[in-house]
Enzyme design. Structure first.
Site, mmCIF file in Angstrom:
data_model
loop_
_atom_site.group_PDB
_atom_site.id
_atom_site.type_symbol
_atom_site.label_atom_id
_atom_site.label_comp_id
_atom_site.label_asym_id
_atom_site.label_seq_id
_atom_site.Cartn_x
_atom_site.Cartn_y
_atom_site.Cartn_z
ATOM 1 N N TYR A 153 -0.681 13.201 6.780
ATOM 2 C CA TYR A 153 -0.184 12.191 7.719
ATOM 3 C C TYR A 153 1.322 12.350 7.927
ATOM 4 O O TYR A 153 2.057 12.680 6.989
ATOM 5 C CB TYR A 153 -0.449 10.793 7.184
ATOM 6 C CG TYR A 153 -1.845 10.258 7.427
ATOM 7 C CD1 TYR A 153 -2.795 10.968 8.163
ATOM 8 C CD2 TYR A 153 -2.208 9.016 6.926
ATOM 9 C CE1 TYR A 153 -4.062 10.467 8.374
ATOM 10 C CE2 TYR A 153 -3.477 8.498 7.132
ATOM 11 C CZ TYR A 153 -4.399 9.235 7.860
ATOM 12 O OH TYR A 153 -5.655 8.721 8.070
ATOM 13 N N TYR B 51 0.829 -1.198 0.000
ATOM 14 C CA TYR B 51 0.000 0.000 0.000
ATOM 15 C C TYR B 51 0.867 1.252 0.000
ATOM 16 O O TYR B 51 0.555 2.231 -0.692
ATOM 17 C CB TYR B 51 -0.937 0.012 1.198
ATOM 18 C CG TYR B 51 -1.767 1.277 1.272
ATOM 19 C CD1 TYR B 51 -2.674 1.591 0.266
ATOM 20 C CD2 TYR B 51 -1.625 2.187 2.327
ATOM 21 C CE1 TYR B 51 -3.429 2.759 0.309
ATOM 22 C CE2 TYR B 51 -2.379 3.353 2.377
ATOM 23 C CZ TYR B 51 -3.274 3.633 1.366
ATOM 24 O OH TYR B 51 -4.010 4.788 1.408
ATOM 25 N N GLU C 4 -13.956 -1.091 7.507
ATOM 26 C CA GLU C 4 -13.972 0.215 6.859
ATOM 27 C C GLU C 4 -15.318 0.371 6.157
ATOM 28 O O GLU C 4 -15.903 -0.611 5.692
ATOM 29 C CB GLU C 4 -12.822 0.310 5.853
ATOM 30 C CG GLU C 4 -12.764 1.594 5.057
ATOM 31 C CD GLU C 4 -11.502 1.690 4.202
ATOM 32 O OE1 GLU C 4 -10.401 1.607 4.784
ATOM 33 O OE2 GLU C 4 -11.617 1.825 2.979
ATOM 34 N N ARG D 60 -11.296 13.397 2.520
ATOM 35 C CA ARG D 60 -12.208 12.528 3.268
ATOM 36 C C ARG D 60 -13.572 12.392 2.593
ATOM 37 O O ARG D 60 -14.226 11.361 2.728
ATOM 38 C CB ARG D 60 -12.398 13.062 4.690
ATOM 39 C CG ARG D 60 -11.140 13.098 5.533
ATOM 40 C CD ARG D 60 -10.614 11.722 5.850
ATOM 41 N NE ARG D 60 -9.427 11.784 6.699
ATOM 42 C CZ ARG D 60 -8.672 10.741 7.008
ATOM 43 N NH1 ARG D 60 -8.970 9.555 6.517
ATOM 44 N NH2 ARG D 60 -7.613 10.879 7.781
ATOM 45 N N ARG E 278 1.212 6.648 -6.985
ATOM 46 C CA ARG E 278 0.142 7.614 -7.251
ATOM 47 C C ARG E 278 0.662 9.037 -7.131
ATOM 48 O O ARG E 278 0.375 9.883 -7.994
ATOM 49 C CB ARG E 278 -1.005 7.381 -6.267
ATOM 50 C CG ARG E 278 -2.096 8.451 -6.309
ATOM 51 C CD ARG E 278 -3.296 8.083 -5.462
ATOM 52 N NE ARG E 278 -2.956 7.808 -4.065
ATOM 53 C CZ ARG E 278 -3.857 7.461 -3.143
ATOM 54 N NH1 ARG E 278 -5.132 7.324 -3.466
ATOM 55 N NH2 ARG E 278 -3.466 7.229 -1.892
#
Length: 329
Positions: free
Chosen positions: A201, A144, A315, A214, A151
């Site tokens: 983060y 990940y 999730e 979000r 990305r």
């Protein structure tokens, strides 16, 4: 706040879950066959076992008519307001997950620049072995984290970040599936007051921060919510308790929706929910708890999938819309 004329025409987009697609479901911007079993060959297959077993069709209904084409390495469907595009990449053809992520995001950039739908609403990512790290690698080599690096390489500096979901497909370790929804009009990015924005983060979570917002609030009133888990600030909560994680993420959803309501001036209610559960043994517990935490009349699908952090067990992603629209015939 919103004055776009599309708002007066109602919502141009719906998500419905059904055993199979029928003519009454048309026009469809996209269809996804989720689970294991016979499926419509026209649907993109997502091998995520569902709680009830079998196959469920996730249908993206629009007001139509739609046109379809193949370009930028993707299957593309559009209706004049919204565009859907889907990619399925063999990582081996790109040299790994990082390069595959960079490649698909460069195609996304070209598509949005050329298609007349320049505004990303939400992007979905499904990758195998999402928490896996090579035996000779460190934490930054987790799949990940390498996906996030790839990305980020393809994003322009300061590029507006859409809502997003990234979860792990347990059955296909070397395949990257990406699909998106884009619009002709721009939405408003919403952050959660209970959480540090993902793109901020700290370094502990990887070489680059995850590149998403979000949620995205669209001019016609719908709120597209990113995959949401039991993260407060930037830390995971209740790592050994699936039920407590689900309750915590509901608090996150409530706070996020309240922020969107304050901006949009309308009460929002869930119109579709997809729940991702890491452990098969937790599926029944999560489904039972979700039936008490979420409105019983909201379309909901519970599936088995890995979450982007190894200590997260559940999730939820969601679509919300104004209460008045949900009650309309």
């Amino acid at each position: 706040m919103f004055t776009d004329p599309q708002r007066a025409a109602g919502h141009p987009f719906r998500i419905r879950y059904a055993a199979r697609a029928t003519m009454q479901d048309e026009p469809l911007l996209a269809a996804f066959a989720i689970g294991h079993g016979p499926a419509d060959v026209a649907a993109l297959r997502l091998p995520l076992p569902i709680h009830e077993g079998g196959i469920c069709q996730e249908l993206w209904q629009v007001t139509g008519p739609v046109t379809r084409r193949v370009a930028y390495g993707a299957q593309i469907t559009e209706d004049g307001q919204l565009l859907a595009a889907t990619w399925t990449l063999d990582e081996a053809e790109h040299g790994g997950i990082e390069a595959a992520a960079e490649a698909v995001y460069r195609q996304i950039a070209e598509l949005t620049a050329d298609s007349g739908y320049p505004h990303l609403v939400k992007v979905w990512h499904y990758l195998g072995a999402i928490n896996e790290t090579p035996d000779d690698g460190g934490r930054d080599d987790e799949r990940y984290r390498r996906f996030c690096v790839g990305r980020a390489k393809a994003l322009a500096p300061g590029q507006p970040l859409p809502a997003a979901t990234a979860v792990g497909i347990q059955a296909r370790p070397q395949e990257l599936i990406v699909f998106l929804l884009a619009a002709k009009v721009e939405g408003v990015r919403i952050e959660n007051p209970r959480q540090v924005p993902a793109f901020e983060y700290p370094r502990a979570y990887g070489p680059v921060s995850p590149s998403f917002s979000r949620a995205m609030l669209m001019p016609w009133g719908q709120l597209f919510v990113s995959g949401t888990a039991a993260v407060v600030g930037h830390a995971s909560c209740h790592p050994e308790n699936t039920g407590a994680q689900l309750r915590e993420l509901v608090l996150n959803l409530d706070a996020l929706v309240a922020r969107a309501e304050s901006l949009g001036g309308q009460r929002l209610v869930p119109a579709a929910l997809k729940i991702y559960v890491r452990h098969r043994d937790d599926l029944a517990e999560v489904e039972a708890l979700a039936s008490r935490l979420f409105p019983i009349d909201c379309p909901r699908l519970t599936v088995l999938a890995d979450i982007s952090r190894a200590d997260l067990r559940v999730e939820v992603e969601a679509l919300y819309e104004p209460l008045r629209a949900k009650a309309a015939p």
